[in-house]
Design a protein around this motif. Structure first.
Motif, PDB file in Angstrom:
ATOM      1  N   PHE A 258       0.732  -1.342  -0.196  1.00  0.00           N
ATOM      2  CA  PHE A 258      -0.066  -0.093   0.248  1.00  0.00           C
ATOM      3  C   PHE A 258       0.891   1.333  -0.010  1.00  0.00           C
ATOM      4  O   PHE A 258       2.024   1.325   0.549  1.00  0.00           O
ATOM      5  CB  PHE A 258      -0.686   0.063   1.114  1.00  0.00           C
ATOM      6  CG  PHE A 258      -1.508  -1.388   1.565  1.00  0.00           C
ATOM      7  CD1 PHE A 258      -2.833  -1.548   0.701  1.00  0.00           C
ATOM      8  CD2 PHE A 258      -1.286  -2.181   2.070  1.00  0.00           C
ATOM      9  CE1 PHE A 258      -3.442  -2.638   0.789  1.00  0.00           C
ATOM     10  CE2 PHE A 258      -2.000  -3.424   2.385  1.00  0.00           C
ATOM     11  CZ  PHE A 258      -2.896  -3.660   1.722  1.00  0.00           C
ATOM     12  N   ASN A 259       0.375   2.258  -0.642  1.00  0.00           N
ATOM     13  CA  ASN A 259       1.235   3.335  -1.011  1.00  0.00           C
ATOM     14  C   ASN A 259       0.915   4.556   0.186  1.00  0.00           C
ATOM     15  O   ASN A 259       0.003   5.255  -0.120  1.00  0.00           O
ATOM     16  CB  ASN A 259       1.061   3.981  -2.383  1.00  0.00           C
ATOM     17  CG  ASN A 259       2.055   5.187  -2.719  1.00  0.00           C
ATOM     18  OD1 ASN A 259       2.907   5.446  -1.777  1.00  0.00           O
ATOM     19  ND2 ASN A 259       1.853   5.843  -3.767  1.00  0.00           N
ATOM     20  N   GLY A 260       1.427   4.315   1.188  1.00  0.00           N
ATOM     21  CA  GLY A 260       0.995   5.324   2.334  1.00  0.00           C
ATOM     22  C   GLY A 260      -0.366   4.924   3.049  1.00  0.00           C
ATOM     23  O   GLY A 260      -0.513   5.540   4.240  1.00  0.00           O
ATOM     24  N   LYS A 261      -1.040   4.170   2.813  1.00  0.00           N
ATOM     25  CA  LYS A 261      -2.442   3.854   3.312  1.00  0.00           C
ATOM     26  C   LYS A 261      -2.147   2.684   4.544  1.00  0.00           C
ATOM     27  O   LYS A 261      -1.304   1.913   4.172  1.00  0.00           O
ATOM     28  CB  LYS A 261      -3.538   3.483   2.406  1.00  0.00           C
ATOM     29  CG  LYS A 261      -3.780   4.432   1.270  1.00  0.00           C
ATOM     30  CD  LYS A 261      -4.905   4.110   0.691  1.00  0.00           C
ATOM     31  CE  LYS A 261      -5.328   5.247  -0.391  1.00  0.00           C
ATOM     32  NZ  LYS A 261      -6.375   4.810  -1.511  1.00  0.00           N
ATOM     33  N   ARG A 262      -2.749   2.698   5.333  1.00  0.00           N
ATOM     34  CA  ARG A 262      -2.807   1.645   6.530  1.00  0.00           C
ATOM     35  C   ARG A 262      -4.238   0.844   6.519  1.00  0.00           C
ATOM     36  O   ARG A 262      -5.125   1.415   7.148  1.00  0.00           O
ATOM     37  CB  ARG A 262      -2.690   2.481   7.756  1.00  0.00           C
ATOM     38  CG  ARG A 262      -1.154   2.791   7.867  1.00  0.00           C
ATOM     39  CD  ARG A 262      -0.161   1.596   8.035  1.00  0.00           C
ATOM     40  NE  ARG A 262       1.394   2.128   7.861  1.00  0.00           N
ATOM     41  CZ  ARG A 262       1.949   2.133   7.051  1.00  0.00           C
ATOM     42  NH1 ARG A 262       1.535   1.948   5.643  1.00  0.00           N
ATOM     43  NH2 ARG A 262       3.308   2.679   7.063  1.00  0.00           N
ATOM     44  N   PRO A 263      -4.177  -0.267   6.007  1.00  0.00           N
ATOM     45  CA  PRO A 263      -5.618  -1.221   5.943  1.00  0.00           C
ATOM     46  C   PRO A 263      -5.816  -1.617   7.345  1.00  0.00           C
ATOM     47  O   PRO A 263      -4.924  -1.753   8.041  1.00  0.00           O
ATOM     48  CB  PRO A 263      -5.132  -2.174   4.950  1.00  0.00           C
ATOM     49  CG  PRO A 263      -3.821  -2.530   5.090  1.00  0.00           C
ATOM     50  CD  PRO A 263      -3.239  -1.191   5.168  1.00  0.00           C
TER      51      PRO A 263
END
Length: 346
Positions: A258-263
């Protein structure tokens, strides 16, 4: 103290001759003579079996001769460092090119001649050496194999063992005509290379080296990602979400980037259900042209996805209820106690 002095001293103490040592090591007497007169550099300990035989015959501690040999080779290597590499002998290059696939020989030859002993030539020779050396090392203890090769090249069994030991000790800068005549020529049927990717294929003589062709490829791979997402860690800890996930499914979820996101853990749960949903993947093609794939009934096609959606909704409800419960508990803990109001006097 070097290999030559230790062996000579021990032979004198035991009243033995060079031919006795040669018979014990299963090599020729001339080979032992060249070692003891320093005309030949002792072979590397990981490429030969003669040191263990010598130590046992001379009643020396295990590893005594091999350690001296490795030290002697290191000192010799230090002397030779810094000099320009010696190009391949003409006979060696011609053999390498003769074994090349016919449709590539002209193109490869042009590169070899334009860049003598350049990157491509060293790469090809090194890979061919690696393949043939692996076969020779595996068969070093096989007397039948050594005698078969000896008959093909017109040598005695003992002489063939010496040639194998010397070949295992050579490198890309010191390939000799004897190496070609004794190993590269009889063992290698042909080789091919993709000049765009440098992938190589080496076909061996099945009589001497049965098995499939050896292939070498240079593939660009992404760097391993060691840090795990916090949401993925929580997903694994929550048995309600990940309790029935297999190792393959977990490995797939772990590779997601993920590019900078936190699932969140719920994302991984939904991704797991998507992975299992048969509507998201095509059925495998039939193996034979005339074979037909079994048809799936309409109820079967709709039941599985519906079941997954219902299961996902139940999990979401559980998470929502769990979150509300935690919020109420926090509110109850932080609620200030109400002070009792005094009664009004009448």
């Amino acid at each position: 103290m070097d290999v030559c002095l230790v062996i000579r001293q021990r032979l004198e103490e035991l009243h033995l001759e060079q031919r006795d040592l040669a018979a014990a090591a299963k090599v020729t007497e001339s080979y032992i003579s060249q070692l003891l007169t320093r005309k030949k550099l002792p072979p590397a300990s990981d490429r030969t079996d003669i040191y263990a035989r010598m130590e046992k015959f001379l009643k020396l501690p295990s590893g005594r001769i091999s350690k001296l040999a490795d030290h002697e080779r290191k000192e010799e290597l230090k002397k030779n460092l810094g000099g320009p590499p010696t190009p391949l002998l003409k006979e060696v290059r011609e053999l390498i090119l003769r074994k090349c696939a016919p449709e590539k020989e002209k193109q490869v030859r042009a590169i070899f001649e334009k860049q003598p002993f350049g990157e491509l030539e060293r790469l090809v020779v090194q890979k061919l050496l690696d393949v043939v050396k692996s076969v020779a090392k595996e068969e070093l203890e096989s007397e039948n194999w050594l005698r078969l090769v000896a008959r093909l090249v017109g040598r005695s069994y003992e002489h063939m063992r010496v040639i194998v030991l010397e070949f295992l000790d050579t490198d890309v800068f010191n390939v000799s005509v004897q190496d070609c005549d004794s190993f590269l020529d009889p063992l290698i049927e042909c080789w091919d290379i993709d000049l765009a990717t440098f992938a190589m294929k080496v076909v061996l003589n099945r009589r001497l080296a049965p098995g499939h062709p050896r292939k070498f490829e240079f593939v660009e791979r992404e760097a391993e990602w060691s840090e795990e997402e916090p949401g993925f860690k929580r997903f694994l800890r929550d048995r309600v979400l990940s309790g029935d996930a297999t190792e393959e499914e977990i490995a797939f979820l772990k590779r997601l980037r993920f590019n900078g996101k936190r699932p969140t853990p719920l994302f991984y749960y939904r991704e797991l259900q998507n992975l299992r949903d048969p509507l998201h993947f095509r059925s495998p093609l039939p193996k034979s042209p005339g074979a037909e794939m079994p048809r799936q009934s309409k109820s079967d096609r709709s039941a599985a996805p519906m079941h997954k959606r219902m299961e996902a909704k139940n999990v979401e409800k559980q998470l929502q209820l769990h979150g509300r419960k935690k919020a109420m508990e926090r509110w109850a803990e932080n609620k200030p106690s109400e002070a009792k109001k005094p009664r009004a006097s009448s």
